[in-house]
Structure formats: structure tokens, C-alpha cells
Design an enzyme around this catalytic site. Sequence first.
Site, PDB file in Angstrom:
ATOM      1  N   GLU A 208       0.823  -1.212   0.000  1.00  0.00           N
ATOM      2  CA  GLU A 208       0.000   0.000   0.000  1.00  0.00           C
ATOM      3  C   GLU A 208       0.856   1.260   0.000  1.00  0.00           C
ATOM      4  O   GLU A 208       0.370   2.349   0.319  1.00  0.00           O
ATOM      5  CB  GLU A 208      -0.936   0.001   1.199  1.00  0.00           C
ATOM      6  CG  GLU A 208      -1.854  -1.200   1.193  1.00  0.00           C
ATOM      7  CD  GLU A 208      -3.029  -1.078   2.142  1.00  0.00           C
ATOM      8  OE1 GLU A 208      -3.007  -0.219   3.037  1.00  0.00           O
ATOM      9  OE2 GLU A 208      -3.976  -1.841   1.960  1.00  0.00           O
ATOM     10  N   LYS A 340     -15.822  -1.659   2.912  1.00  0.00           N
ATOM     11  CA  LYS A 340     -15.111  -2.041   1.688  1.00  0.00           C
ATOM     12  C   LYS A 340     -16.130  -2.648   0.731  1.00  0.00           C
ATOM     13  O   LYS A 340     -16.706  -3.710   1.023  1.00  0.00           O
ATOM     14  CB  LYS A 340     -14.046  -3.088   2.002  1.00  0.00           C
ATOM     15  CG  LYS A 340     -12.855  -2.575   2.816  1.00  0.00           C
ATOM     16  CD  LYS A 340     -12.013  -3.757   3.264  1.00  0.00           C
ATOM     17  CE  LYS A 340     -10.636  -3.345   3.752  1.00  0.00           C
ATOM     18  NZ  LYS A 340      -9.954  -4.467   4.444  1.00  0.00           N
TER      19      LYS A 340
HETATM   20  C1  2PG Z   1      -7.089  -3.894   5.526  1.00  0.00           C
HETATM   21  C2  2PG Z   1      -6.857  -3.851   4.049  1.00  0.00           C
HETATM   22  C3  2PG Z   1      -6.489  -2.481   3.552  1.00  0.00           C
HETATM   23  P1  2PG Z   1      -6.389  -5.929   2.570  1.00  0.00           P
HETATM   24  O1  2PG Z   1      -6.772  -4.894   6.191  1.00  0.00           O
HETATM   25  O2  2PG Z   1      -7.657  -2.977   6.090  1.00  0.00           O
HETATM   26  O3  2PG Z   1      -5.436  -1.939   4.285  1.00  0.00           O
HETATM   27  O4  2PG Z   1      -5.929  -4.812   3.638  1.00  0.00           O
HETATM   28  O5  2PG Z   1      -6.954  -5.205   1.427  1.00  0.00           O
HETATM   29  O6  2PG Z   1      -5.150  -6.700   2.238  1.00  0.00           O
HETATM   30  O7  2PG Z   1      -7.407  -6.771   3.278  1.00  0.00           O
HETATM   31 MG    MG Z   2      -7.824  -4.093   8.020  1.00  0.00          MG
END
Ligand code: 2PG
Ligand code: MG
Length: 423
Positions: A208, A340
Site C-alpha cells: 500500500e 469495503k
Molecule cells: C485492511 C486492508 C487495507 P487488505 O486490512 O484494512 O489496508 O488490507 O486489502 O489486504 O485486506
Molecule cells: Mg484491516
Amino acid sequence: MKINKVIGYQVLDSRGRPTVAASISLTDGSTHTARVPSGASTGAHEAKELRDVGSKYAERFYSGLSVQQAVANINEKIAPRLVEEQIDLNLVDAQLIELDPSSDHTHLGANATLAVSLAAAYADAHSQNKSLARYFNPEGKLLIPMPMVNILSGGAHANRAMDIQDLLIIPTGAKSFTEALSWIVAVREMAAKLGKEGGFVTNLIADEGGLSIGFDSIEKACEFVVNAIEKVGLKVGVEVNLALDVASTQFFDGKNYHLTTQGKSYTSSEFVKYINTVVSNQPIISIEDPFAEDDWLPWQAFMQECPKKLQVLGDDLLTTNLTRLNKAIAEKSANAILIKANQNGLVSATLNVLKQARANNFNTVVSARSGENEDSWLADLATGWGAGQIKVGSTHGSERNAKWNRLLELEATEKTKFVNPFA
Ligand code: 2PG
Ligand code: MG
């Protein structure tokens, strides 16, 4: 206005892995495209991302991560259903649910449904002559979200350089998003400089865009970032605060939490005490996934013991899922939710989760994934939905900066306000 064409295809994300894109063309000749992100520290209860297994292509290319089946589902199942329908996000999402009534989009793939749903949101906004942010909030001032920005990376995003996944900063004292971003970049640059002077490896950039320096304790990592903030001339605890994404599911074995680089293991109740000590002794105002996704009891215990103002944020715990959110509300397991879209699979259903959280006084943080792309719809959703906070990763890599730059654009061109949700 009607839908003329729907086309799905495979593109690459910021890690060089395949992801799904969908383009929707309308009868006025315009085309609207969206691409979906993908996680690495993925929660077990997320909507199902469809990846190819077993085919010759999957064996030969992209290490089995290709998304040709999801793409075929768009072209062969979704497109025939949507063509000649009116463009309307809610109608499109309703059709996607009819085509795949499973709760986690197993059959079509959440990567297929979300790509179409996002493209439909863009197309619907266009049919109303609006930007995506304005489509969701047509009147009045747009609320530009407070950013939560990664400075140090560990966990699954940085080859486990440190046990926790993210050490982030929140520029709570900034008067505008534009000012907030300038502070963040200054702190990140200072952290890189101090890391180099301290003999740490700082040229390793995590998924990231954060610095993958690798500290052997959470406290040392916090002190390092606090020092960087102070060296920039900003006031810790007033102008800039810290946040953690512990991503603890990654080091929970069903019984104990193992901090490998720290050389310590804790039972759930010991970990509640340890995490409480960390947040009480550091300028931390938000902590994400301090406990594992199905280890509900310590969440409740922690909520009772932790500082009252602390934001306790569920990501893998809640996976943008209404049922899990309702459980957390009823049991007082957290007071904030990470939102998300690809954990959920549909734009309208993601918004419903956000609304339910807000109605129950949960803070909402709209979030990117570790595998991202050049799209900036995240900035529009966070702003149009008035989410209050956004998490995108660091300020390094165009897939991250596309979202920051879109927020700068909204602040420069629209009537907006930027408020501190922690005030
Ligand atoms: C999280 C996400 C974004 P990932 O854990 O919050 O930082 O990571 O997309 O790998 O789940
Ligand atoms: Mg997270």
C-alpha cells in the site's frame, strides 16, 4: 436512458494480479467503466471473489489468480439480462441479486457483481448529469473524509516486517483536506529520512506504499512515527494522531495471539490487557481488528476497558456485512466499521451497511484494498456518502494517489466541508 452494452474483461491491479473491469455503454453513446480492488489479508466472511482454478490457462498464467470465469459471468449471464434495461443502480443491483441470490455472490463472483454495480453507479450518475459524489449527495456541501494514512507497513502487506499490518496517522488538526495531505506527505518523507539515518532499510515499499522498516515491537514503531511527526513541527495528539490496523486474524491460531517479531504469545484475555496498555500509552485514537475475526469475546471485553474515546474499528470482524454488523451493535463489540465495497459485492448493499452503522452511532471508514487500481470511485463514495473517514494506504503509488487526487479535486471544485470526526 437505456443500457446498450455490458462488457467484462480482465485487467491488472497494483500488485500485477488480474482483476475484473466492467464497461457499461448507454444509448446516448457514453461508456462507463469500473475496476474492482482485491485484498491480501482477506476476512473469511467476505463476499466470494471468483478466481480461476483448474483451467489450463489458470495453471499457466497468473499463478491461478486469473478472473476469466468472473469475466465470462459478466459477458454471458449478466450482460444479456441488463441490455435494453433502464440505467438505474438499484435496478441493476436487484437484477444481480436475482441472478445470484447467494448471500456472498458465490455463483457470479463478487468481483463480477461489484464491477458491474460500480459501472452502473457511474452510468446512472452520468444519466443524471452528475459526478458520482454528487449522485449520492445532490444538494448542499459534500463532506470530505478525514484520511487515515499508512506510514509503516507490516503483516501480509510487507512480508511480516512487523507483526501489525499498518501504523497510520490521522491529521485531526488540519483545517482542510489539502492541508491534511501536505502534513501526511511531510511525515512520510521525514519517516523515510529518519529510517535511513537510523540504518533501517527504507527502500522496501509495501503493497500500500507504506515504509516497510520492520520494528520488533508495536511501541517502538509508534515512537518512531511520533518522532517523525514532531520533527516535521506538528503537535502529536493535537494536530496528528496515530492509528493501528493490527489485522490480528493473521497471527491468531484459534487460541493464542502470536507476536512473532516481538517474541511473545498471548491468550485472548491477555491480549485485551496488552492492547489496552498500548493504546493507553501511545497517541492512538483508532485501532482496527485488535482481535481476530471470529474471536468475539475479547472485542466486548476491550470495549468495556479501553479509553472511552478510542475508535474500535471492525474490518475482518464485520466484512461490510449487515448480519455481522448487527451482531456487533447488539453485543457492543466495536464502535466503528470499515466499509469495503468488495467485501460486500454490491454498491447499494454497501451503502445500506454504512447507513445501518451510522444509525447506530458507529463511525464509518470507507477503505481501499491492498490490491488497487487507477480508479477513484472510492473518493466519490466516501464523499457522497458523507462517511467521515477514508483509508487508502499511503501516499505512494498512483493507485493510492488517484484517490487522494480525486479528493483534492472535489475540495477545489465543489462546495465542501472538512470536519474532524474525532473532535
Ligand atoms: C485492511 C486492508 C487495507 P487488505 O486490512 O484494512 O489496508 O488490507 O486489502 O489486504 O485486506
Ligand atoms: Mg484491516
